[in-house]
Design a protein around this motif. Structure first.
Motif, PDB file in Angstrom:
ATOM      1  N   GLU A 166      -5.780   0.219 -21.400  1.00 22.66           N
ATOM      2  CA  GLU A 166      -5.397  -0.210 -22.753  1.00 22.66           C
ATOM      3  C   GLU A 166      -5.818  -1.652 -22.999  1.00 22.66           C
ATOM      4  O   GLU A 166      -6.316  -1.986 -24.075  1.00 22.66           O
ATOM      5  N   LYS A 167      -5.640  -2.496 -22.008  1.00 21.91           N
ATOM      6  CA  LYS A 167      -6.017  -3.899 -22.138  1.00 21.91           C
ATOM      7  C   LYS A 167      -7.533  -4.042 -22.306  1.00 21.91           C
ATOM      8  O   LYS A 167      -7.992  -4.831 -23.126  1.00 21.91           O
ATOM      9  N   MET A 208     -16.042  10.455 -25.645  1.00 21.18           N
ATOM     10  CA  MET A 208     -16.404   9.818 -24.392  1.00 21.18           C
ATOM     11  C   MET A 208     -16.685  10.905 -23.360  1.00 21.18           C
ATOM     12  O   MET A 208     -15.893  11.812 -23.185  1.00 21.18           O
ATOM     13  N   ILE A 209     -17.807  10.835 -22.679  1.00 17.36           N
ATOM     14  CA  ILE A 209     -18.151  11.844 -21.691  1.00 17.36           C
ATOM     15  C   ILE A 209     -17.522  11.512 -20.342  1.00 17.36           C
ATOM     16  O   ILE A 209     -17.034  10.407 -20.121  1.00 17.36           O
ATOM     17  N   ASP A 250     -11.594   5.156 -26.934  1.00 14.51           N
ATOM     18  CA  ASP A 250     -10.963   5.525 -28.204  1.00 14.51           C
ATOM     19  C   ASP A 250      -9.802   6.469 -27.879  1.00 14.51           C
ATOM     20  O   ASP A 250      -9.968   7.678 -27.825  1.00 14.51           O
ATOM     21  N   PHE A 251      -8.653   5.890 -27.625  1.00 21.53           N
ATOM     22  CA  PHE A 251      -7.486   6.671 -27.214  1.00 21.53           C
ATOM     23  C   PHE A 251      -7.048   7.666 -28.276  1.00 21.53           C
ATOM     24  O   PHE A 251      -6.467   8.691 -27.964  1.00 21.53           O
ATOM     25  N   TRP A 268      -4.397  11.074 -23.496  1.00 19.74           N
ATOM     26  CA  TRP A 268      -5.453  10.410 -22.745  1.00 19.74           C
ATOM     27  C   TRP A 268      -5.042  10.097 -21.311  1.00 19.74           C
ATOM     28  O   TRP A 268      -5.887  10.022 -20.420  1.00 19.74           O
ATOM     29  N   LYS A 269      -3.751   9.958 -21.067  1.00 17.96           N
ATOM     30  CA  LYS A 269      -3.302   9.679 -19.704  1.00 17.96           C
ATOM     31  C   LYS A 269      -3.578  10.864 -18.779  1.00 17.96           C
ATOM     32  O   LYS A 269      -3.908  10.671 -17.603  1.00 17.96           O
ATOM     33  N   SER A 270      -3.484  12.074 -19.307  1.00 14.28           N
ATOM     34  CA  SER A 270      -3.818  13.239 -18.483  1.00 14.28           C
ATOM     35  C   SER A 270      -5.318  13.260 -18.180  1.00 14.28           C
ATOM     36  O   SER A 270      -5.736  13.711 -17.119  1.00 14.28           O
ATOM     37  N   ARG A 271      -6.122  12.728 -19.100  1.00  8.28           N
ATOM     38  CA  ARG A 271      -7.576  12.635 -18.871  1.00  8.28           C
ATOM     39  C   ARG A 271      -7.871  11.642 -17.759  1.00  8.28           C
ATOM     40  O   ARG A 271      -8.771  11.848 -16.941  1.00  8.28           O
TER      41      ARG A 271
END
Length: 93
Positions: A31-32, A1-2, A37-38, A44-47
């Motif tokens: 998440e919901k 994902m960009i 694409d976790f 991914w939370k830091s992203r």
């Protein structure tokens, strides 16, 4: 994902939450929505946080112009409490 995809998803999550929310609520909304694409990310939370910080003049790593087109998010209460909002969000739109 960009980067633009992350930005779109974080914005969409915040819109779905009424324009402002705590990071934990943003994570839950992402998440919901399940459009990321976790598994492709170690953290991914830091992203998500990085995406917000890069697009907020309230963050130390912001490199844009205050009030400019890249100044999208704001610290709702105070810097560091994890509560973020969308600048100029109108829930009636």
């Amino acid at each position: 994902m960009i980067d633009n995809d992350w930005l779109h998803e974080v914005r969409s999550a915040l819109e779905g939450l009424g324009g402002k929310a705590h990071l934990e609520d943003i994570y839950n909304e992402l998440e919901k929505r399940n459009k990321v694409d976790f598994n492709s990310y170690v953290n991914w939370k830091s992203r998500v946080r990085k995406t917000i910080y890069l697009h907020s003049s309230d963050a130390d790593i912001f490199e844009g112009t205050i009030g400019g087109k890249d100044d999208i998010f704001y610290a709702v209460r105070f810097k560091g409490d994890g509560y973020w909002g969308l600048r100029g969000f109108d829930p009636s739109e």
